[in-house]
Structure formats: C-alpha cells, structure tokens
Design a protein around this motif. Structure first.
Motif, PDB file in Angstrom:
ATOM      1  N   VAL A  39       2.047  13.845   3.129  1.00  0.00           N
ATOM      2  CA  VAL A  39       1.254  14.733   2.287  1.00  0.00           C
ATOM      3  C   VAL A  39       0.807  13.975   1.042  1.00  0.00           C
ATOM      4  N   MET A  40       1.768  13.290   0.434  1.00  0.00           N
ATOM      5  CA  MET A  40       1.441  12.557  -0.789  1.00  0.00           C
ATOM      6  C   MET A  40       0.510  11.387  -0.507  1.00  0.00           C
ATOM      7  N   LEU A  41       0.794  10.685   0.592  1.00  0.00           N
ATOM      8  CA  LEU A  41      -0.018   9.518   0.903  1.00  0.00           C
ATOM      9  C   LEU A  41      -1.460   9.908   1.194  1.00  0.00           C
ATOM     10  N   THR A  42      -1.649  10.917   2.033  1.00  0.00           N
ATOM     11  CA  THR A  42      -3.025  11.297   2.362  1.00  0.00           C
ATOM     12  C   THR A  42      -3.732  11.800   1.098  1.00  0.00           C
ATOM     13  N   GLY A  43      -2.974  12.446   0.236  1.00  0.00           N
ATOM     14  CA  GLY A  43      -3.570  12.878  -1.022  1.00  0.00           C
ATOM     15  C   GLY A  43      -4.029  11.688  -1.832  1.00  0.00           C
ATOM     16  N   CYS A  44      -3.185  10.693  -1.871  1.00  0.00           N
ATOM     17  CA  CYS A  44      -3.520   9.507  -2.657  1.00  0.00           C
ATOM     18  C   CYS A  44      -4.686   8.754  -2.033  1.00  0.00           C
ATOM     19  N   LEU A  45      -4.758   8.745  -0.704  1.00  0.00           N
ATOM     20  CA  LEU A  45      -5.864   8.046  -0.055  1.00  0.00           C
ATOM     21  C   LEU A  45      -7.196   8.755  -0.321  1.00  0.00           C
ATOM     22  N   ALA A  46      -7.119  10.047  -0.606  1.00  0.00           N
ATOM     23  CA  ALA A  46      -8.353  10.811  -0.817  1.00  0.00           C
ATOM     24  C   ALA A  46      -8.781  10.804  -2.278  1.00  0.00           C
ATOM     25  N   LEU A  47      -8.114   9.992  -3.071  1.00  0.00           N
ATOM     26  CA  LEU A  47      -8.348  10.045  -4.520  1.00  0.00           C
ATOM     27  C   LEU A  47      -9.790   9.791  -4.943  1.00  0.00           C
ATOM     28  N   GLN A  48     -10.510   9.046  -4.120  1.00  0.00           N
ATOM     29  CA  GLN A  48     -11.882   8.744  -4.520  1.00  0.00           C
ATOM     30  C   GLN A  48     -12.762   9.993  -4.430  1.00  0.00           C
ATOM     31  N   GLU A  49     -12.278  10.973  -3.693  1.00  0.00           N
ATOM     32  CA  GLU A  49     -12.976  12.238  -3.517  1.00  0.00           C
ATOM     33  C   GLU A  49     -14.424  12.051  -3.060  1.00  0.00           C
ATOM     34  N   SER A  50     -14.602  11.081  -2.170  1.00  0.00           N
ATOM     35  CA  SER A  50     -15.980  10.881  -1.723  1.00  0.00           C
ATOM     36  C   SER A  50     -16.121  11.032  -0.214  1.00  0.00           C
ATOM     37  N   GLN A  67      -7.849   3.154  -2.674  1.00  0.00           N
ATOM     38  CA  GLN A  67      -7.108   4.090  -3.525  1.00  0.00           C
ATOM     39  C   GLN A  67      -5.606   3.874  -3.378  1.00  0.00           C
ATOM     40  N   GLY A  68      -5.189   3.737  -2.135  1.00  0.00           N
ATOM     41  CA  GLY A  68      -3.760   3.520  -1.891  1.00  0.00           C
ATOM     42  C   GLY A  68      -3.295   2.230  -2.530  1.00  0.00           C
ATOM     43  N   HIS A  69      -4.081   1.182  -2.330  1.00  0.00           N
ATOM     44  CA  HIS A  69      -3.711  -0.131  -2.852  1.00  0.00           C
ATOM     45  C   HIS A  69      -3.578  -0.090  -4.375  1.00  0.00           C
ATOM     46  N   ASN A  70      -4.540   0.543  -5.008  1.00  0.00           N
ATOM     47  CA  ASN A  70      -4.493   0.632  -6.474  1.00  0.00           C
ATOM     48  C   ASN A  70      -3.291   1.423  -6.948  1.00  0.00           C
ATOM     49  N   LEU A  71      -2.944   2.468  -6.201  1.00  0.00           N
ATOM     50  CA  LEU A  71      -1.831   3.307  -6.628  1.00  0.00           C
ATOM     51  C   LEU A  71      -0.485   2.601  -6.438  1.00  0.00           C
ATOM     52  N   PHE A  72      -0.344   1.898  -5.321  1.00  0.00           N
ATOM     53  CA  PHE A  72       0.955   1.273  -5.065  1.00  0.00           C
ATOM     54  C   PHE A  72       1.135  -0.052  -5.793  1.00  0.00           C
ATOM     55  N   GLY A  73       0.031  -0.646  -6.203  1.00  0.00           N
ATOM     56  CA  GLY A  73       0.109  -1.940  -6.880  1.00  0.00           C
ATOM     57  C   GLY A  73       1.142  -1.976  -8.000  1.00  0.00           C
ATOM     58  N   PRO A  74       1.017  -1.060  -8.964  1.00  0.00           N
ATOM     59  CA  PRO A  74       1.976  -1.097 -10.070  1.00  0.00           C
ATOM     60  C   PRO A  74       3.427  -0.962  -9.610  1.00  0.00           C
ATOM     61  N   LEU A  75       3.644  -0.237  -8.512  1.00  0.00           N
ATOM     62  CA  LEU A  75       5.021  -0.103  -8.025  1.00  0.00           C
ATOM     63  C   LEU A  75       5.562  -1.450  -7.549  1.00  0.00           C
ATOM     64  N   PHE A  76       4.648  -2.292  -7.062  1.00  0.00           N
ATOM     65  CA  PHE A  76       5.073  -3.614  -6.612  1.00  0.00           C
ATOM     66  C   PHE A  76       5.660  -4.402  -7.782  1.00  0.00           C
ATOM     67  N   ILE A  77       5.040  -4.255  -8.949  1.00  0.00           N
ATOM     68  CA  ILE A  77       5.537  -4.983 -10.111  1.00  0.00           C
ATOM     69  C   ILE A  77       6.942  -4.494 -10.466  1.00  0.00           C
ATOM     70  N   VAL A  78       7.110  -3.180 -10.422  1.00  0.00           N
ATOM     71  CA  VAL A  78       8.442  -2.617 -10.687  1.00  0.00           C
ATOM     72  C   VAL A  78       9.439  -3.174  -9.665  1.00  0.00           C
ATOM     73  N   ALA A  79       9.030  -3.150  -8.405  1.00  0.00           N
ATOM     74  CA  ALA A  79       9.919  -3.610  -7.343  1.00  0.00           C
ATOM     75  C   ALA A  79      10.268  -5.084  -7.537  1.00  0.00           C
ATOM     76  N   LEU A  80       9.273  -5.855  -7.920  1.00  0.00           N
ATOM     77  CA  LEU A  80       9.475  -7.298  -8.066  1.00  0.00           C
ATOM     78  C   LEU A  80      10.495  -7.594  -9.162  1.00  0.00           C
ATOM     79  N   VAL A  81      10.312  -6.957 -10.302  1.00  0.00           N
ATOM     80  CA  VAL A  81      11.216  -7.202 -11.417  1.00  0.00           C
ATOM     81  C   VAL A  81      12.630  -6.746 -11.049  1.00  0.00           C
ATOM     82  N   TRP A  82      12.697  -5.579 -10.459  1.00  0.00           N
ATOM     83  CA  TRP A  82      13.995  -5.018 -10.084  1.00  0.00           C
ATOM     84  C   TRP A  82      14.719  -5.937  -9.094  1.00  0.00           C
ATOM     85  N   MET A  83      13.968  -6.319  -8.080  1.00  0.00           N
ATOM     86  CA  MET A  83      14.570  -7.155  -7.060  1.00  0.00           C
ATOM     87  C   MET A  83      14.995  -8.504  -7.623  1.00  0.00           C
ATOM     88  N   PHE A  84      14.154  -9.054  -8.482  1.00  0.00           N
ATOM     89  CA  PHE A  84      14.490 -10.340  -9.092  1.00  0.00           C
ATOM     90  C   PHE A  84      15.831 -10.235  -9.811  1.00  0.00           C
TER      91      PHE A  84
END
Ligand code: HEM
Ligand code: SF4
Ligand code: SF4
Lengths: 214, 343, 426
Positions: free
Chosen positions: A155-166, B184-201
């Motif tokens: 649910v969260m992932l698909t929501g996030c994938l739709a963020l561009q709303e286009s 969108q997914g990539h941009n959202l998860f990107g910052p989490l990677f930094i958190v993960a990296l520091v934590w794991m290090f």
C-alpha cells in the motif's frame, strides 16, 4: 468505467463495507464471548483499570526500554508516521473530501509528506527484517504476519510510486492495493489496531481490581 | 578536493576521447537510440569564410580536449558548454549499453563456479553447538540496508535501462509509467540508504580493518578453490565487501544527494559527473552484491545462520574464522577439531 | 484426535472467555514478551517465548470459537486441530517454564496477561490428565493428607508447642469467635516454624485474638498450581468451612504467594459466593497494624538488606507498597535491588515450577537472574523473602550459585524488631 474509476468507486465502497462490518463483527464477537463476573471483593476499580491499562501500555517501562529500544523506535516510528500520512497528506485529504466526508484536515507541506513517508517506510522495513532475522521472531511468526506486513508495505509502496501524480494507472494500482488491504484487514492480525484496547483493557481491569496497574 | 575532481575529469576526458574515435567506426545497432535526435544542425555559413565547425569551435571557446574547459574555471567568453554532449554520449553509449551486462556476467561466473566447484560445505558437519556472531541490531541494520539497497537497485535499473530494455518491448507508454514510478520510489528511498549506510558502518566497522592474515587469504584465493584459510572475525573477502559498500556507498550517497537537490551546486558539470559516478558505482555494487549473496546463501553452508539467527555453528566458525573462534571461545581451533574427531 | 486431547480442547474452549479471547486476538507476534521472561533470558531458547507457550490453546480458539472461525474453516483457512502429540510437546512449556509471574505483561504492547491465560490453559491439561508426574503425585498426596508435604495435625501441634515454648506465649487452636484465623504453607510449618512464634508475639502486642484451625491450616493450593478448578475448590473448601465454623472475621493468608491469590482473588469465584470472612495478607495486616501504631518498631535491624518481590503478592497481588514501608521502618540499611518492585524477577520456582522435580534444572537456570540482581547490591548481607515457596527456592538457588546470604521472612523481621513493651512506655 475505467479501471481507476472502478477501484476508486464501487470496489472501494465494497472494500470499505467489508472492512467496517468485519471489524464490528470481530470486535463484537470477542466481547460477546463474555466474561464471568469476578466476585472477589475488589481493591481497586476494574473500569479505571481498563482505562489505565490502555494508557499505561503506550509508555514503555524503563527497565525494558533499553533492551528493546530498536523495536520501540521502529514500532512507534512506523505507526505514528503512517497515521499522519493517512490523514494529513494532500492527496489523501483530497480523496477523503471527495469520496468520504467533507472534513477540513490540515494539509502537510510536500516535504513533510515525504519525510513522514520515509520514517514510515524505515519503521516498517525494520519491523519486518527483525521478524525474519531473529530466532524468537521466526518461531512465533506465521503467514498472517508476513502477509499483513507485505500488504501494508505494498500500500505504501504503490502510494509512493504514484507520487508524481501524472499517471492514472499508478493511482489505480495504489487504490487497488488499498482495497485489497481493506478486505484483508478484518480477517487478519491487522485487526490488532482495534483489538489492542480489548486486551490491554481486559488485563488492566483484572489487575485494576486487585489495586495494581501493570 | 578540487584536485580530486580534476583528476576524475581528466580520466573522463580520456575516456571520452576513446568514445569519440570509436563512435565513428561503430555502426549503431538497429535498436540503438539515435543520438542526433532533435539536435538541430548549426546555422549555415553565417561567418563567410569560416567553416561551420570553426564557427562552433570558436563559439565554445577552444579545444574540446582541454580539461580546463570542461571542469576548471570557465574561460571568459565561452558561451556554450559542450560537456553535456560528452556526458550524454558516455551515458547513452556506454553506461546504458553495458551496465546491464555486469551483473549478468557476475551471475554467470557464479553459476559456472557453482556447477564446477560447488558450494563450500561445513567439512566436519554441523556440531549442533553455536556461537553468537551478530547481535539483533547488527542483523537488523544489515537487512535494513539490504532491503533499501534492493529497492533502490531495482528502481535505479528501471530508470537507467528502461529506454533500451522496456520501451522497445513493452512500449513507450509502459516505460513512461514505470520510469515515473521508479523515479519517485528511487528518490524516496535514497535518503534511507544514507541512514542505512551510516548505521551499518557503525555496527560493522569493528573487525573489518586489515590484518596480516588477510594476505594469506589473498594468496590462497580465499579458499574457494580448496585449502584452509585462517581469518579473524571477518576474512579479506568480507572486509573488501564492507569497504566497498562503505566507500562506493558514500560516493553514491553524495552524488545522489546532489542529483536530488541540484541547486546545491552551481556548476552543471558536477551534476553530469554525479550521474556518471552514481550509475557506475551502483552497477558495480549491484554486480558484486550477487557474489555476496552467493557466498551468504547457497555458496557457503552455514553462513546465513549468522544473519538469520545471530548464531553460527561452531564447526563453521572453526573452518572459516578460526582465529575469531579462538578469541571468543578461548579454545584452540585445531586442537578441539582433533579432540572431537574420534567421537 | 484422541479422547484426551478432545477433553483438553473442550476445556480450552470453555476457559477462553472474552478476556483470553482478546489476548489471542491481539497478540501481534512482536516477541517483546521474550525479553521479560526469565526462562527465555536464562536459556536463550526461543521456545520459552511467553506467547508461544499458549499456542495450542490459541489454535483451539482460532479453530472453533473465534469470530469468523466458521468461515475460515469452510474455506480451509482455519488452523488444523490440536493433536495429542502437540499437547504433549507443549506440556513442559505449560508447566515447567512458566512461573506465572506476569512479568511479560509489563512489556507486552498489548498488555496480554500470559500468566492468567497459562492458568486457564492448565485447566485443559489437568482435565485431560497431561500433568507432570511430580505435580500429579503431590496432588494425590494432598487429596490424601490435605497437605502437599503431608503435614498432619499432629505435626502442626508439635511445631506450635515448640514455638509457644520459644516465645512464651500461648497459641490458641480452634478458638471460636477469634478475630483472625491464620493459615500457613506447609513449607512454613515444617521449614520455618519461627513464623508461628512471630505471629504470636506480634498479635499479642497488637491485642488481636487469633487462632489456628486444626483441620484447615494448609494454605498451599496444589489445585491452583496444576490448574484443576475442581481440586482447587476442594482444597479451598476446607479452609472456608473451618473459618466460617469458627466464625472468625478474617483469614490471614500467609507469606506465600500463590496461596494468597488462590484464596483472596480466585477463592470467591471458585466457590461461587463471597465469604463470610475477609481475607487479608499477613503483610497487609502487619502494615496496617504498624500504621495504627499497634506494633511499633524498636531497635532497627542494621544489616544491609534487600527485598525480593514475590510475584503473586506484589505484581499479581497488588501489595507493592506494604512490604517496603514495613522494611523501611524495620531496617536501617534497606536497599532495593535493580528492577525491584513491579518489574522484579520471580525466584524462578513459582507457578508450581518448584513443586515439579522435572523442572529442577530450568528453575536453577532461571534463578541466575536473581543472582545477578543480588550481586548487584553491594555488601549485601541478607535478603527478605516474604514467601515460603520463594524462600525454599532461594535456599536451593543460593546454594547452587555459592552465595552466602541470610534469608529472612518479613513477619519474623517485624517481630524481631518490635519495640520492647517498655521502650514505647506501654
Ligand atoms: C539480499 C541478500 C543478502 C544476503 C543473503 C546477505 C547475506 C549476508 C550474510 C550471511 C552475512 C554474514 C557473513 C558472516 O557471517 O560473516 C552478510 C554480511 C554483510 N552484508 Fe550481506 N547479504 C545480502 C545483502 C546485502 C546488501 C544489499 C548489502 C549492502 C549493500 C550487504 C552488506 C553486508 C555487509 C557490509 C556485511 C558485513 C560483512 C563484513 O563486515 O565483512 N549485504 N550478508
Ligand atoms: S508469566 Fe513469567 S514465566 Fe510465565 S511466560 Fe510470562 S514472564 Fe515467563
Ligand atoms: S509481547 Fe504481547 S503482543 Fe508481543 S508477542 Fe508477546 S504476547 Fe504477543
């Protein structure tokens, strides 16, 4: 009717109805099992215990908090962020006003939306990876736990994938998973969102009568 | 820092030189993206005697192979930066074209290795007794990293390879949707990677510094082709992976942040460089990751226990991390092995 | 499914009331409870995770009683029936590895009362006859003699005589119309009879009339430990009948954890009526007398002491403050151990574990937590253990772990530090 209209319209209505009726049925069913009246002379109030039990268990006990810090952070992070996300994200507010009730919910700025989403994701991922990487968790977990986590994640992932709303398709995909989630909810352990007040309350009442709050 | 950037730039330019000469001799394959798409031919003979190319050369202010002009302070009078062309050429012709092969090649090698040599078993069988290896926080930080990395890896590959791999087969519309989603997914998860990296290090750096026995590990090729190799808590292979994740991960993180917040830098060329480093680093890590997954799962019996239960079998510890075994148990790895043999 | 497991399942379902159901429904499999359970903590074995111990009963409920269970069964999604094999596999978990301390409830985000539910689960086990041999034997013994250690009225009288001589006060037996009737655990009568003398001294000073019944002096209720309501009721009946026959106003529950719970909280519910007398715990009574100034403190005990919190009295009994205020009065050098009070560890032998020889090793392992706590108090000289059962477990445990500490009962301590008559000018 387009696929999007279908998942946002009729399917959403059916799913919501199943959700609501299911929740009421399940909670009601548990309560109706009934409890024998306790006739030992009380030392405290069971009703107050019910309430206190509910409140007390929101706050971790110091002596355990350190051992379980990671879990607490992930758990609270995930749940609170998700709650905020559901209620105060702009697209959700628009949807609620459009389809459900015309309430005026305060709208988060975009950066707040993204930030809560990240916290929520981080929390959920940590909770789930904890579930698969610890002997205790592996022993006590069942399919329901995993399905619940994954459905919520989707649910969260698909929501996030739709963020561009286009793209209508991405939005429809999000709604479809939401509908599935709503239907799955009342039959699963996701119900803990409602049953927690019963279990906390029941043991709160039992102990409250004895004049103690666990 | 500036010097480092400069060096990287020189390297890049050399690469580009090669690119340019090859671009002429190689005919684009049928489904290749046409680089000249949408590029207008220059204005006709506006300066009389000067040829078009001379005109453009002047316009952009000098020698294209002069690194100064690519990354150094912008010479006065330069109206047009052409590094974008080089960036584009590099990305389209090389990274996009070959990136997908790297992980596949690694997988191929692993498959061949698995078939020919096979997994490493615990030679003396499982003892049934265990030693604790990683605590819960370490395990969760590892899997958190793994989860975020995989999400980023998949979305990143879609962004990078959608055009050559998705568009031709599923159509541009599908590619557009998938790329939008992946972005969108990539941009959202990107910052989490930094958190993960520091934590794991923080959680794993102890025990991952170079030790002299690691040299032996290198000479014996990690024992993958037989022979016993000594090692402390982590062997050289694991250490390499750890530092690779740390260093390359940092590069990916920094460049990623720049791409996410492009207004942080003024010079466009830094962003161009960032996409290149980001992509190369990611593809590199993804490729090596398959090796890591292989050794962590089917490649070496008993390894996964450490990350799923936190405990490893004593025999596993003796065979793969004898010096660590001796340190945590206070027993000698070789003697106890002998002692136990008759039973 | 064999006949036995059918009985067990039937009882499971019968005892799954709305409370237990809400627990089974709400458990999110988060594993927190393991962090609180000393059996898990001291062995590291995941099977000792509290919620896991309830599995068969939870399955029975989810298969046959839970909302939607019919629908799920029709769809083939309900859990499979509980088998005898499974019940037997769980038997040691249900009896040997839960001292019903309720520590897990503190940490559980859902507030699930595992201890109370284990109690209900044991009903199914007891009814079906899946009970550890040791407990079974002691149950049979009780049926015959009325006491798990076989303490006869004759033995009791001999102990009373000794104590009368020691303190020089007469102890009345079967005195009709006394204000208080005291009952004891056999452990106290045989192992720590000084407590009889302590009572005599304290009550004389406070001016109470009290008595001991020669037919119902045993407070231990093995029926509760095994989880057999009929048996528990039978044992309790003796005490209730005797107390009501003697027309006492109060029955004093001894320094014994589960005996208190059995008569004070479970008692009226088992009998299906309220008693004609009031049940007070000895600690509660002493604290009250102390506050009323009837048993003033004299010379304080100066040893460095700490207090063990018996789960059934403190966490599950509600007497959190009383022992502390008594101790603060009576000792000059009282220090709490780490985690004292509501989060304290069980001695490791509660809930019938110490009465179950098979669980010996586990019990000793669990005591390691207590040892850790005791070692955490510097220069400790004595530990106050206000429960006869805990006390016996402490004796074994301290021996096992080579710890040299004096173990004292709270009533004895209060009696010893009682002011001399002239000290207060009375
Ligand atoms: C998804 C599949 C993965 C599997 C099955 C896996 C498995 C493992 C296992 C079994 C170990 C412990 C080895 C030992 O006992 O010494 C380990 C360690 C480690 N893994 Fe993974 N892993 C996966 C993904 C990842 C990812 C995506 C990353 C980072 C990008 C990563 C980074 C590490 C690091 C840094 C260590 C510590 C080793 C050291 O410090 O030398 N792993 N992994
Ligand atoms: S009640 Fe105590 S012994 Fe029983 S499971 Fe809970 S913590 Fe463990
Ligand atoms: S702590 Fe509570 S909710 Fe969590 S697994 Fe244990 S019993 Fe279930």
């Amino acid at each position: 009717m387009s696929f999007l209209e279908f998942v946002e319209g009729p399917l959403f209505l059916v799913a919501s109805a199943i959700f609501l009726l299911g929740v009421v049925w399940r909670v009601g069913g548990i309560i109706l099992i009934g409890r024998k009246k306790d006739i030992s002379p009380p030392k405290g109030s069971a009703a107050m215990g019910f309430l206190k039990g509910n409140l007390r268990h929101f706050i971790p006990r110091g002596i355990f908090a350190k051992r379980t810090a990671l879990h607490l952070i992930a758990g609270y992070g995930f749940h609170l962020a998700l709650l905020v996300l559901v209620l105060f994200a702009a697209p959700h507010i628009a949807f609620i006003q459009d389809r459900l009730v015309n309430v005026n919910l305060p709208e988060m700025p975009r950066w707040g939306f993204i930030l809560t989403a990240e916290i929520s994701f981080a929390g959920l991922i940590m909770l789930w990876v904890r579930r698969i990487s610890d002997p205790v968790m592996r022993l006590i977990s069942d399919w329901d736990d995993h399905i619940g986590s994954w459905l919520t994640f989707l649910v969260m992932l698909t929501g996030c994938l739709a963020l561009q709303e286009s793209h209508g398709f991405l939005r429809a995909q999000h709604m479809l998973v939401v509908d599935v989630w709503l239907i799955y909810f009342p039959f699963s352990r996701l119900m803990h969102a409602f049953t927690f007040f019963l279990s906390r309350g029941n043991s709160g009442a039992t102990y409250g009568r004895k004049g103690i709050n666990l | 820092m500036n010097n480092l950037l400069r060096m990287v730039a020189v390297l890049l330019v050399l690469l580009m030189g090669v690119t340019a000469s090859q671009a002429q001799s190689v005919r684009p394959p049928g489904n290749a993206v046409n680089l000249d798409d949408g590029i207008e031919p220059g204005p006709p003979n506006t300066l009389g005697d000067l040829s078009d190319s001379d005109f453009w050369r002047n316009y952009r202010g000098g020698d294209p192979n002069d690194p100064q002009q690519i990354i150094g302070p912008r010479p006065d009078g330069v109206v047009l930066t052409t590094t974008g062309q080089h960036w584009r050429a590099l990305r389209e012709n090389y990274i996009r074209k070959y990136a997908g092969w790297a992980p596949l090649i690694v997988i191929g090698i692993l498959a061949v290795f698995y078939v020919l040599i096979g997994p490493m078993r615990i030679k003396s069988g499982r003892s049934g007794k265990t030693l604790s290896r990683f605590n819960l926080t370490q395990r969760v930080s590892h899997w958190f990293m793994a989860a975020v990395f995989i999400l980023l890896g998949i979305s990143g590959l879609i962004i990078l390879l959608g055009r050559p791999l998705i568009a031709p087969f599923l159509g541009k519309e599908v590619n557009s949707i998938m790329t939008s989603a992946a972005m969108q997914g990539h941009n959202l998860f990107g910052p989490l990677f930094i958190v993960a990296l520091v934590w794991m290090f923080i959680k794993f750096v102890r025990g991952n510094f170079f030790q002299w026995v690691d040299l032996k590990w290198i000479f014996k090729l990690g024992g993958f082709f037989g022979g016993h190799v000594s090692s402390h808590e982590f062997n050289f292979g694991e250490k390499s992976w750890f530092w690779m994740v740390t260093i390359v991960g940092t590069v990916i993180s920094v460049t990623g942040v720049l791409l996410l917040f492009p207004w942080l830098v003024e010079d466009l060329r830094i962003l161009q460089l960032s996409t290149i480093l980001h992509g190369l680093g990611a593809v590199g890590l993804i490729s090596v990751l398959f090796g890591h997954i292989y050794v962590g799962t089917i490649g070496m019996e008993g390894s996964l226990d450490s990350m799923l239960k936190g405990e490893v079998d004593e025999h596993w510890a003796k065979e793969h991390h004898d010096l660590w075994y001796e340190k945590v148990t206070g027993k000698s790895a070789s003697e106890t092995a002998k002692e136990e043999e008759p039973s | 499914m064999t006949a036995n497991s059918e009985i067990a399942v039937e009882k499971f379902l019968e005892h799954t009331d709305a409370e237990a159901a809400s627990f089974f429904e709400a458990c999110v499999h988060c594993g927190e409870c393991a962090e609180a359970c000393q059996f898990y903590l001291s062995t590291g074995d995941p099977k000792y995770t509290p919620t896991y111990k309830l599995r068969p009963m939870e399955r029975a409920y989810k298969r046959d009683k839970a909302p939607f269970s019919g629908l799920k069964k029709a769809l083939g999604l309900a859990p499979s029936p509980v088998t005898e094999e499974e019940l037997r596999e769980w038997e040691p978990l249900v009896y040997d590895s839960c001292n019903m301390c309720a520590r897990c409830t503190l940490v559980c985000p859902m507030g699930i009362d595992i201890a109370g539910t284990i109690r209900k689960m044991r009903e199914g086990y007891a009814a079906a006859g899946f009970v550890p041999e040791g407990l079974q034997r002691s149950a049979e013994f009780v049926k015959k003699t009325g006491s798990p250690m076989g303490v006869t009225a004759k033995a009791l009288k001999a102990q009373i005589k000794h104590q009368e001589d020691a303190v020089g006060i007469k102890i009345e037996i079967d005195k009709k119309g006394a204000d208080y009737m005291a009952i004891f655990s056999s452990m106290e009568i045989m192992g720590y009879p000084e407590v009889l003398g302590a009572y005599a001294k304290l009550f004389k000073r406070a001016g109470l009339t009290w008595t001991i019944s020669s037919v119902a002096y045993e407070a231990t209720n093995v029926g509760v430990q095994i989880g057999s309501a009929p048996m528990a009721k039978e044992i309790l009946q003796r005490v209730v009948d005797a107390a009501e026959a003697l027309e006492v106003k109060h029955v004093i529950s001894p320094e014994c954890g589960h005996a208190y719970g059995a008569i004070r909280w479970a008692g009226p519910n088992m009998m299906g009526r309220q008693f004609k007398f009031e049940v007070v715990h000895i600690i509660e009574l002493l604290d009250q007398l102390r506050r009323e100034g009837k048993i003033p403190v004299g010379k304080k005990d100066t040893r460095r002491m700490t207090l063990h919190d018996p789960c059934q009295i403190i966490r599950r009994g509600g007497l959190l403050k009383e022992p502390r205020s008594l101790l603060n009065d009576s000792c000059a050098n009282f220090t709490e151990m780490k985690g004292a009070g509501i989060t304290n560890f069980c001695c490791g032998g509660g809930g019938g574990v110490s009465a179950n020889p098979r669980a010996e090793e586990l019990k000793t392992a669990a005591f390691s937590r207590k040892v850790e706590q005791l070692n955490g108090v510097q220069d400790l000289e004595a530990v106050v253990v206000p429960c006869g059962n805990c006390r016996a477990v402490f004796e074994d445990g301290l021996d096992e772990y080579d710890l040299d500490l004096e173990i004292i009962g709270l009533s004895e301590l209060v009696a010893e530090t009682l002011a001399e008559e002239d000290e207060t000018g009375a």
